[in-house]
Structure formats: structure tokens, C-alpha cells
Write an enzyme that holds these catalytic residues in place. Structure first.
Site: not given
Length: 658
Positions: A164, A199, A201-202, A291, A294
Site C-alpha cells: 500500500g 496505470e 485506475y479501476i 513469499r 498473511v
């Protein structure tokens, strides 16, 4: 089967605990590292060996590659597992492992470097034919010029970003140059790379991600998808699997495309391919996280596959034990992340000492936690402290299960986002799956209002009864002085302070554990059914209620009822059958701050005569004002603080005398 003998876990908290469990499940020894402030942490206690690598500075401890390698070599660790966060996607750690003949439990350097750069990963994904949002790269001037070909709003993103950070939405073309500059500066500070790109934005997207597993033999499979749409500040807080949004046809296609991307990069570990899905079920590649995630437990719950086990075995040099036909989904799992933060104060972190900790138990509940007892939550670590995962036959059942589990999660002493999570899960839009990644932004105000409304619905009557029973139970303990001298009377009156309200509770003993409570002129029938160290089960006018409580040294009780928190101060006193206040040896009515804070106002001076309930001074703590009031008609003997002073709970603020 090839096996690793000893794993050093280059992480802390709940993910370190999770990796230790998998290591032990496979018969592998686990080595923990810790900073001095983590010396008694759960991951340290569960590990076979644990070594301190510094005081508390992250760069000197969990982010110090040299120290991690040094510990691994000194204690014969043949592998390092990075968990998530910290160094999990840092190619330098992988290279250091390779240089020292240590197995890195994760993908190779090329995969991490390629997929860690958003610009390069987008180029690779385009080559596979998987949809990618329109974007522009280049210098700041080139991007500004090229943006005229895009429909606004657009998103400016850090090429090396994640979590984020380094993301900003631009609605007006004239704001673009400034946003590019700001985002680039932030990216340089956070990631050491100021490269950004633009890019499309949706609007109101869904966030769908696919779990993949790969090995060193070219095998790659998917473990289906997770819905991670509920976020705040681009951080996920609720995840579920399977996604309630996508159709079976889209599910098959998006999962196959995730495998296609992983195969293209020759991926050889556990990873996640993330997509944005618009209202027409079109999906676009977002990024790949190289990786463990969470939210991996929800996938484990619905597939029955231990992802960390498979990750370790693949790193050891084994082919995947599963083929794609072996993987299926069953039931529904939902995960909630519990953060030490205050939703009612703009989600500010809430470090401090946990005074009471109780987690739910049940066949339908899984707990992944960094804590298992009352402890201190430090301000310099991520505020996530636990994850609760519920599993059921369908979504409605699972939502109900996890709401109950959250209500039974008792954490006192710090603020948490538990009330916020409960109100999100009970929101009609969430229940109806009418959500997007902007859900929390759109509904935050109403959800915060609902927290207060839900607390008001419980009402003050129930916590007052609970606090009164807690008081009665305390003075009836055989070792209590007042019981020995015959303190208990058939009639008594207690005084409680809640916020700025002062409430009196008149209690009439009707029999063994049976009482009549009179509050604000109304009479209530109360029966104590069961009392434990930190809970009360009682009947109030025929309704059975369970409350949890903790009490500090200043007669301030935190009471939890169905996930609603009430903080009540007991101002009762001894005399004329009216209860008691524990006075210190320094004088009658010595008063302390309920928590560390700042004295912002003093209303009295030494020698003043005051009535019971008078606000003597005000202490601001955690952005809240706490009134320190006189517990009796008395005289101000001594004031030990001045306005502006910072005080803790051990500072004697004011001394009163009869």
C-alpha cells in the site's frame, strides 16, 4: 524425501510461530532470532533455540542480513525462512544465503527481482497474454505527456512498491506532475528506488488473488483463489476463500492464468498472483508476491493443504507432492486480522500493555497469533498481533462463526480493531457481497457510528451490573479485610463513573447470589450464576449475560460484553453500608492517572474544599480526556503536577484529606 535439518526463522510474531509449527511437523529444528524487547515473545519460547541479535532497532536486528547469516552459520542452520515482510522479498538475503551454502526457503533471486519490479513484471505478464491494465512508463515529462491517452482517474505507483506504500490516485490531469514527484520521493524513502509508473485506475474493483506452488522441477499448481477486497489504506483486513464474487468460469480462467505467469517466471516456491476484477468480471494482473502471504490460512482451510510444509519441502529439493487434480475447494473460510489500533481515532496504532487476553476456542476456529498471554505491544513493530480464521459449510455460517469468535476475543489494556471488524462483518453490504476495495472508505463513518450504536444498544445497565457484581464478589473473598470485619451488609450503594456520567447502584441482598438492583429509580432482579477470575455469568431480569472484566490498581474496570468495551471507574467508598475505595497509605482519596498521558487542565488549588464527584483535573491520554474526580467530600491537600506535565500511572497526581 530430502529434508532440511535446522531452519533459522528471520522474522518474529505470528508468522515466526507459524513456521515453527510447520518445522516441528516435519521433524525439523527451528531457530529463532529476537531483539531484546522480544526476549519473552511466543516465537522465542516455542523455538528449539533462540538467539538475541540486538536491542530494538530494526536495521540492527530483523533487517540485518549480516547478523542473520552469522547466526545461521554459527549454529549449523542449513536453511533460512524469511516469513513475510522484513527481508522476505529482498534479493540480497537470497544472494547471501546462496553465497554461504544456506537454503533460502522461497523463490530464487531472479523471480524475486523480476516480480518485485512492477514495470518489469507487467512486461513479462503481457508476453503471456494475461490482461494487464493500460500503463505508461518513462521520465516524469514522458508520463505526463502520455497520460492524455488514458481515461482518468489514473494511479501513480512505485515500481518497487508494495504493502500500500507508494500509491496515489489522480483524478485531475493538472495534479499529475506534483503527484509523480511526491510518489517518487516516497518510493525512494521506502524502497530505495524512486522509479514510478502510471496505470489506469479501476473504479470499485474487487481484489482477487491466486495461491500458487512451484518446485525446482518445473511443476507449478494453483490452490485456487482468495477474495481480499476488504481493505483500509490498501491494507487487507478481511480475507475469504473461495471468492463469493467470481463465477466458476472466471475462477478456472484466472487460476490458470496465475499458473501461466508462475510458469513464465519459472517460479519454485509458494507465491501469490494478485488481480483486480471489475464489475463486468474482467480481471487484470496487479502484482505477484514472491513469499508466503498473511492470508494463506484461508486457503489451507478450504484445500486441506499445509502451504508452509510444501514450501519447505520444495526448497529442500523435493518435487511437489500434489498435482493439480489433487487440489479442490470445500467449505468457506474467512480470516480477520486483529490490529493494535483505534478505529475511532483514525486507526491510530495503540501500543501498550495488554492487561487481559482471552482467545476463543472451537472446532470451527483457527488462531494464528504472536501472543498467548498478557504482554506489551511495542510501537516500533507492525500493529497486527493475531489472526482469527473461521471455517464453515457456507459463507453465511462462516460469517456468523467469526463474528462470535471476535466477540469472544478479549483484549484489554490497548485499543484493537475488533469492534470495527465485527461491524464490517455485520454490515448488510458485506453480507450481500456488495463490496469493493473502497468499502472501508465509503462506509467507515457509518461503521464507526455503528460501533457506538452497538455499544449503546447493549446499554450502560449491563456493564453497571457486571461492575457491581465484580465489586461484591471481591469483598466477599475470605482473605479480604472487609469480609473479616463483617463489611458486607444486606443493603449497599455503589458509585461508578462512566465517561462524564456518575451512576449510583443500590443493591439489596435477597438471598445467596440473588439481588435487587436499583438504578436511576428502576428495580432489576439479578442472580449471579457463575464467577471466574475474569468473567461473570449472571441473569438480569431473566436474561443470561456473560461479561469479561479486568481491573487495574486504581479501581478502573474494563468490561467486555459481546465485543463491546466499557471502561468504568469504581468511586465507591467505605461507610454507612456504601461499599469501599482502596486508599493508599499516603492519604484518603489519593488519585492517579488511569494511563500514561498529559495533564491538560487543573481545576482546583491546594486547600480547596470540594464535593464528591468534583472534577479535580483532566489528563489527556490516547487522544481521550480522562476526568480525575474527588471520591468524597474532602479538601485538596497537595497537587503534585502542573498543567502540561506528562505523567504515567504511577505518578500521584493529587492527595485529598477529610
Amino acid at each position: 524425501m530430502k529434508l532440511i535439518k535446522k531452519i533459522l526463522i528471520a522474522n518474529r510474531g505470528e508468522i515466526a510461530v507459524r513456521i515453527i509449527k510447520s518445522a516441528h511437523n516435519l521433524g525439523i529444528k527451528a531457530v529463532a532470532v529476537f531483539s531484546e524487547v522480544d526476549r519473552t515473545s511466543l516465537h522465542v519460547r516455542l523455538a528449539d533455540e533462540a538467539y538475541c541479535i540486538g536491542e530494538q532497532d530494526l536495521n540492527d536486528t530483523y533487517l540485518n542480513i549480516y547478523k542473520l547469516i552469522e547466526v545461521a552459520l554459527a549454529h549449523n542452520c542449513d536453511a533460512i525462512h524469511p516469513g513475510y515482510g522484513f527481508l522476505a522479498e529482498n534479493p540480497l538475503l537470497v544472494k547471501a544465503c546462496d553465497d554461504n551454502n544456506i537454503t533460502f526457503i522461497g523463490p530464487d533471486v531472479n523471480s524475486i527481482a523480476l516480480m518485485g519490479n512492477k514495470i518489469e513484471s507487467r512486461k513479462l505478464v503481457k508476453e503471456t497474454g494475461v490482461p494487464v491494465t493500460e500503463g505508461i512508463t518513462g521520465t516524469a515529462d514522458e508520463m505526463v505527456a502520455g497520460s492524455s491517452n488514458l481515461d482518468y482517474p489514473v494511479l501513480v505507483k512505485a515500481a518497487a512498491g508494495g504493502g500500500g506504500k507508494g500509491m496515489r490516485i489522480v483524478h485531475d490531469p493538472k495534479d499529475l506532475p506534483g503527484v509523480i514527484e511526491t510518489t517518487s520521493r516516497e518510493a525512494l524513502n521506502y524502497f530505495g528506488d524512486g522509479t514510478v509508473y502510471i496505470e489506469k485506475y479501476i473504479e470499485e474493483p474487487r481484489h482477487i488473488e491466486v495461491q500458487v506452488l512451484g518446485d525446482n522441477f518445473g511443476n507449478v499448481i494453483h490452490l485456487f483463489e482468495r477474495e481480499c477486497t476488504i481493505q483500509r489504506r490498501y491494507q487487507k483486513i478481511i480475507e475469504e476463500s473461495p471468492s463469493p464474487t467470481i463465477t466458476p468460469e472466471v475462477r478456472e480462467k484466472i487460476c490458470n492464468d496465475a499458473v501461466k505467469i508462475a510458469q513464465k517466471v519459472k517460479y519454485n516456491s509458494a507465491g501469490t498472483v494478485e488481480f483486480l476484477v471489475d464489475n463486468d468480471m474482467n480481471y487484470y494482473f496487479l502484482e505477484m508476491n514472491t513469499r508466503i502471504q498473511v492470508e494463506h490460512p484461508v486457503t489451507e482451510m478450504v484445500t486441506g493443504i499445509d502451504i508452509v510444509d510444501e514450501q519447505i519441502l520444495a526448497a529442500a529439493g523435493n518435487p511437489l507432492r500434489l498435482s493439480q487434480s489433487d487440489v479442490s475447494q470445500a467449505g468457506v473460510a474467512i480470516e480477520c486480522r486483529i490490529y493494535a489500533e483505534d478505529p475511532e481515532n483514525n486507526f491510530m496504532p495503540s501500543p501498550g500493555d495488554i492487561s487481559l487476553l482471552l482467545f476463543p476456542e472451537g472446532d470451527y476456529i483457527r488462531l494464528d497469533s504472536s501472543i498467548d498471554k498478557e504482554t506489551r505491544i511495542h510501537s516500533f513493530f507492525d500493529p497486527m498481533i493475531s489472526k482469527i480464521i473461521a471455517y464453515g459449510d457456507n459463507r453465511e455460517q462462516t460469517v456468523n462463526y467469526i463474528v462470535t469468535a471476535l466477540e469472544e476475543t478479549i483484549i484489554h489494556g490497548i485499543k484493537t480493531n475488533i469492534p470495527f471488524l465485527i461491524n464490517v462483518l455485520e454490515h448488510e453490504a458485506f453480507r450481500a457481497n456488495m463490496i469493493s476495495t473502497k468499502f472501508c472508505d465509503l462506509h467507515a463513518a457509518s461503521i464507526i457510528e455503528n460501533i457506538e450504536s452497538r455499544r449503546n444498544k447493549t446499554g450502560l445497565l449491563v456493564p453497571l451490573v457486571s461492575a457491581s457484581l465484580q465489586h461484591i464478589n471481591k469483598i466477599k473473598e475470605p482473605k479480604n479485610l472487609w469480609e473479616k470485619i463483617g463489611y458486607w451488609r444486606n443493603n449497599m450503594t455503589l458509585c461508578f463513573e462512566y465517561g462524564e456520567e456518575v451512576n449510583y447502584v443500590e443493591i439489596v441482598n435477597k438471598g445467596i447470589n440473588i439481588y435487587s438492583f436499583i438504578i436511576s429509580g428502576k428495580s432489576y432482579s439479578v442472580k449471579l450464576k457463575e464467577a471466574g477470575k475474569n468473567f461473570m455469568l449472571f441473569e438480569l431480569d431473566g436474561k443470561v449475560i456473560k461479561s469479561y472484566f479486568s481491573c487495574d490498581n486504581h479501581n478502573i474496570s474494563t468490561i467486555n460484553i459481546n465485543g463491546n468495551i466499557f471502561v468504568i471507574k469504581n468511586n465507591s467508598r467505605l461507610g454507612n453500608g456504601n461499599g469501599f475505595t482502596l486508599h493508599s497509605e499516603t492519604g484518603n482519596g489519593t488519585l492517579f492517572s488511569p494511563m500514561p498521558g498529559k495533564v491538560i487542565k487543573i481545576n482546583v488549588k491546594e486547600g480547596d474544599k470540594v464535593e464528591r464527584g468534583t472534577v479535580l483535573l483532566v489528563v489527556e491520554a490516547m487522544k481521550m480526556e480522562n476526568n480525575i474526580v474527588a471520591t468524597d467530600d474532602s479538601v485538596v491537600d497537595k497537587i503534585n503536577v502542573s498543567e502540561g506535565d506528562m505523567v504515567d500511572t504511577e505518578v500521584q497526581l493529587v492527595v485529598m484529606k477529610d
